[in-house]
Design an enzyme around this catalytic site. Structure first.
Site, mmCIF file in Angstrom:
data_model
loop_
_atom_site.group_PDB
_atom_site.id
_atom_site.type_symbol
_atom_site.label_atom_id
_atom_site.label_comp_id
_atom_site.label_asym_id
_atom_site.label_seq_id
_atom_site.Cartn_x
_atom_site.Cartn_y
_atom_site.Cartn_z
ATOM 1 N N ASP A 457 108.093 51.038 76.086
ATOM 2 C CA ASP A 457 106.674 51.188 76.391
ATOM 3 C C ASP A 457 106.363 52.631 76.792
ATOM 4 O OD1 ASP A 457 104.064 50.386 76.794
ATOM 5 O OD2 ASP A 457 104.594 48.665 78.037
ATOM 6 N N ASP A 521 97.408 45.052 73.318
ATOM 7 C CA ASP A 521 97.551 44.130 74.450
ATOM 8 C C ASP A 521 96.561 42.984 74.343
ATOM 9 O OD1 ASP A 521 99.630 45.392 75.657
ATOM 10 O OD2 ASP A 521 98.442 46.416 77.189
HETATM 11 C C1 GLA Z 1 101.844 47.670 78.747
HETATM 12 C C2 GLA Z 1 102.242 46.853 77.526
HETATM 13 C C3 GLA Z 1 102.251 45.390 77.877
HETATM 14 C C4 GLA Z 1 103.215 45.148 79.035
HETATM 15 C C5 GLA Z 1 102.864 46.045 80.206
HETATM 16 C C6 GLA Z 1 103.924 45.969 81.287
HETATM 17 O O1 GLA Z 1 100.523 47.441 79.090
HETATM 18 O O2 GLA Z 1 101.363 47.119 76.467
HETATM 19 O O3 GLA Z 1 102.621 44.608 76.761
HETATM 20 O O4 GLA Z 1 104.540 45.372 78.607
HETATM 21 O O5 GLA Z 1 102.727 47.393 79.828
HETATM 22 O O6 GLA Z 1 103.641 46.764 82.357
#
Ligand code: GLA
Length: 724
Positions: A457, A521
């Site tokens: 990430d 997301d």
């Molecule tokens: C980001 C990612 C999510 C999740 C969060 C965790 O927003 O896009 O899918 O993994 O971080 O903190």
């Protein structure tokens, strides 16, 4: 190679296969190289006959000289030269104290002909610079170019710009691009291309706002019609992408890394290269362009096994990691057919919320007193799934042991207040100590634990990307690529996903090191339909992470039935982002059914060709996937909003073999609305067998659906014996 008046011509032809698998001429690339001046793109498009006289084509392009302009027209070249009268952005801009490097004029040194195209070397003895343009058609049909600049003088030069340029047809007067934000990635916009269009990305990562791609074409180009070119810069950082035209009528695309002031300094004999600039031409609409990019991605990915069904723990538990619940979720996941279980954020020391701990990559002893092995071996050995783990290696929270020990390892200007995003700073990977620390932590964890998959990430933009005075956003991206490459070499069986607050880092640059993208997301299936369509213009479905969320979306609060959620997730690399412990028995059966359809058809979606087919009223869309041998197809028809007409218009499924008989099967569908429909289509409950021409040219009438519904249809070639 023919030669005329100090110009030599270089031609590359690419063969493709026709409907019946017979090889035929596919694309032709022709470059004209004058002895003095930069190379010109004489032709890039559908095949030209072998007999074409290139010198005559070149002559036909030598236009009239208009009044009121330069006496000798400045050519539209692949490396526009300021010093030769190019009045728009040149390919190279640099500063040196001892010579005029900003106005370089190129002379041809040599052209190396390779199977993959041409390497054209040029130099300017006054500016003491050389450039090399590597340009050629890849087997996918995609045109690749990359420019390298070398300082041949003694004094340093500061490079301000190094850009790849792609001239396009003058009749391309419409442009399509992408915009977005968190949870709204890959939104599509279209407009007349009558003025300069410029996209500047200064976010450090691509960002949701600035996906590095653009499409230009003739007026009215669509999914299945129109002459067009789509182009993409394979880079995960700052960039500039431009679509421009000159007063003479030349039209071109230009792509480059956006260098911050003073960021790139070349000492004697040092070089810098652009990322790859990739472009695909289609004379028959956007789908044919996308299919070339999909093939190109597939050549690079080299996947060796089917894309396993994921379950990701994020929306189920967020930071609340409890071993009993994590195991129960893993069991529920395995029961419905999940194949890979990914433990998301919250597992490392002190990570109980998003305000602290990034950088402290040690397993949290309070949540995992015996380490991660009890969970990993339950997932892998008892349940037979793969295990994945979330990381955000490029980041550091000021509230972390790492930052307390090394505050100077963050990318920030010590002279100013740092700008935080999600309470975090970027770790300076161009600093060897910081790089070594992260490398050591990752290697240690991947050695200690059998980790099959990493969700990598990256959740913030760069601000003040510097460790000291000079900016170093470019070096940061290069260091990231180096780290990913080292990991891939050391752990070749481990797959890495590129996630960045959803889809803020999706591009062919990072695709060289990763196997999947988290597209957004937002798991709301209606929003996902638009996001995923946008994603699909340049990237294939097997790299698009797409998950079945809970009944009520966490990011929009919309409620959708399982069919709409699962059918939408099926269009990519399917997973689940839902606490299955909250799902009832009936829902679990439904999910299990969808997962088995996915497993049966993933090879069609992920190895076949895919088409986007909008409905005439724009309120429904179909994704159509057809196996390479054209015997198996899968169509997902999604009714997004209320149709304009009372009945559903016929859906035509292209590219089937015209004479071949196919059986149409309805595999799954959203609830059928009695309030909209007195009777189903006559064929719905029958054994419908049609030939390919009928399905492709006449089409199929579907039932009427409520908005936010879908139907999953399988098309299967009928063996000759079985014909009615
Ligand atoms: C980001 C990612 C999510 C999740 C969060 C965790 O927003 O896009 O899918 O993994 O971080 O903190």
């Amino acid at each position: 190679m023919s030669e005329v008046k100090n110009v030599s011509f270089y031609r590359q032809d690419l063969l493709t296969k026709d409907l019946l698998g017979k090889e035929q001429q596919g694309k032709t690339l022709v470059i004209a190289c004058p002895k003095q001046g930069a190379p010109e793109l004489l032709y890039f498009g559908d095949a030209l006959p072998k007999t074409t006289d290139l010198a005559s084509v070149y002559l036909s392009q030598q236009a009239a000289i208009p009044q009121g302009m330069m006496d000798k027209p400045t050519p539209m070249s692949l490396i526009p030269e300021a010093g030769r009268g190019w009045l728009q952005t040149p390919a190279v801009e640099a500063i040196a104290e001892d010579r005029p490097v900003w106005a370089a004029c190129w002379s041809l040194v040599a052209v190396d002909e390779k199977q993959s195209g041409f390497v054209i070397r040029l130099e300017d003895k006054v500016a003491q610079l050389s450039v090399t343009l590597a340009i050629g058609l890849l087997p996918s049909g995609v045109l690749r170019q990359q420019l390298t600049l070398t300082n041949q003088g003694q004094a340093n030069i500061t490079v301000q710009r190094l850009a790849c340029t792609l001239p396009v047809a003058s009749q391309f007067t419409e442009r399509m691009g992408f915009y977005g934000r968190w949870c709204q990635e890959f939104q599509q916009e279209r407009c007349d291309w009558q003025a300069t269009w410029l996209q500047e990305n200064r976010n450090g990562r691509n960002s949701q706002a600035n996906f590095p791609a653009v499409i230009v074409g003739e007026q009215g180009f669509g999914e299945q019609q129109g002459d067009l070119v789509g182009a993409h810069l394979a880079w995960s950082g700052n960039h500039r992408l431009k679509a421009d035209y000159t007063a003479e009528g030349h039209r071109y695309l230009q792509a480059e890394v956006l260098y911050l002031p003073g960021e790139i300094v070349l000492a004697a004999n040092e070089s810098i290269s652009t990322p790859e600039f990739l472009a695909a031409h289609s004379a028959s609409g956007l789908n044919a362009m996308s299919q070339q990019f999909h093939q190109e991605a597939r050549h690079r990915l080299k996947l060796t096994k089917p894309r396993p069904v994921h379950l990701n723990t994020w929306e189920a538990f967020y930071f609340d990691h409890d071993m009993a619940k994590l195991k129960a979720l893993a069991k529920a996941a395995a029961d419905v057919g999940v194949e890979r279980y990914i433990l998301d954020d919250g597992w490392f020391r002190g990570r109980h919320h998003d305000k602290a701990a990034l950088g402290d990559w040690f397993v949290d002893e309070t949540k995992y007193p015996n380490g991660l092995l009890p969970l990993i071996s339950y997932v892998r050995n008892d349940l037979g799934m793969e295990f994945g783990l979330w990381f955000e290696p490029e980041m550091v929270n000021p509230d972390s042991d790492l930052f307390r020990a090394h505050p100077d390892w963050a990318l920030q200007l010590p002279q100013y207040e740092p700008a935080l995003a999600r309470n975090q700073l970027v770790l300076n990977l161009a600093k060897p100590e910081a790089y070594q620390y992260i490398r050591e932590r990752l290697f240690a964890l991947f050695t200690e634990y059998p980790i099959d998959y990493v969700k990598w990430d990256m959740n913030r933009d760069y601000t003040q990307p510097s460790g000291d005075i000079a900016p170093q956003a470019h070096a940061q991206v290069e260091a990231l690529y180096r780290l990913l490459s080292e990991l891939n070499q050391a752990f070749p069986a481990m797959e890495i996903e590129s996630c960045s607050s959803g889809g803020a880092r999706v591009d062919f640059g990072i695709l060289n090191f990763t196997k999947r993208f988290w597209a957004s997301d937002c798991n709301d299936a209606l929003e996902r339909q638009t996001i995923q369509r946008g994603f699909s213009y340049f990237l294939p479905p097997e790299v698009m992470g797409s998950h079945i969320g809970p009944d009520k979306s966490h990011t929009t609060s919309r409620i959708h039935d399982v069919a709409f959620r699962a059918g939408t997730a099926m269009l990519g690399h399917l997973g689940i982002e839902w606490n299955l412990l909250d799902a009832n028995a009936e829902q679990k059966v439904t999910i299990a059914n969808w997962l088995s359809h996915y497993k049966q058809y993933r090879s069609v979606l992920h190895e076949g060709n895919n088409w986007r087919l909008p409905s005439a009223d724009g309120r429904a869309q179909t994704q159509w996937a057809l196996s390479q041998d054209r015997t198996q197809g899968l169509a997902v028809y999604s009714q997004l909003t209320m149709p304009k007409q009372a009945q559903t218009l016929p859906v035509r499924l292209p590219n089937l073999l015209p004479d071949q008989l196919y059986r149409v099967n309805v595999l799954e569908h959203s609830p059928l609305p009695g309030h909209l429909m007195k009777a189903l289509p006559a064929w719905w409950k029958k054994d419908l067998i049609l030939n390919g021409a009928s399905l492709s040219q006449v089409g199929l009438r579907l039932p009427i659906f409520d908005p936010e519904s879908l139907v999953l249809l399988a098309i299967q070639a009928v063996p000759v014996m079985e014909k009615h």
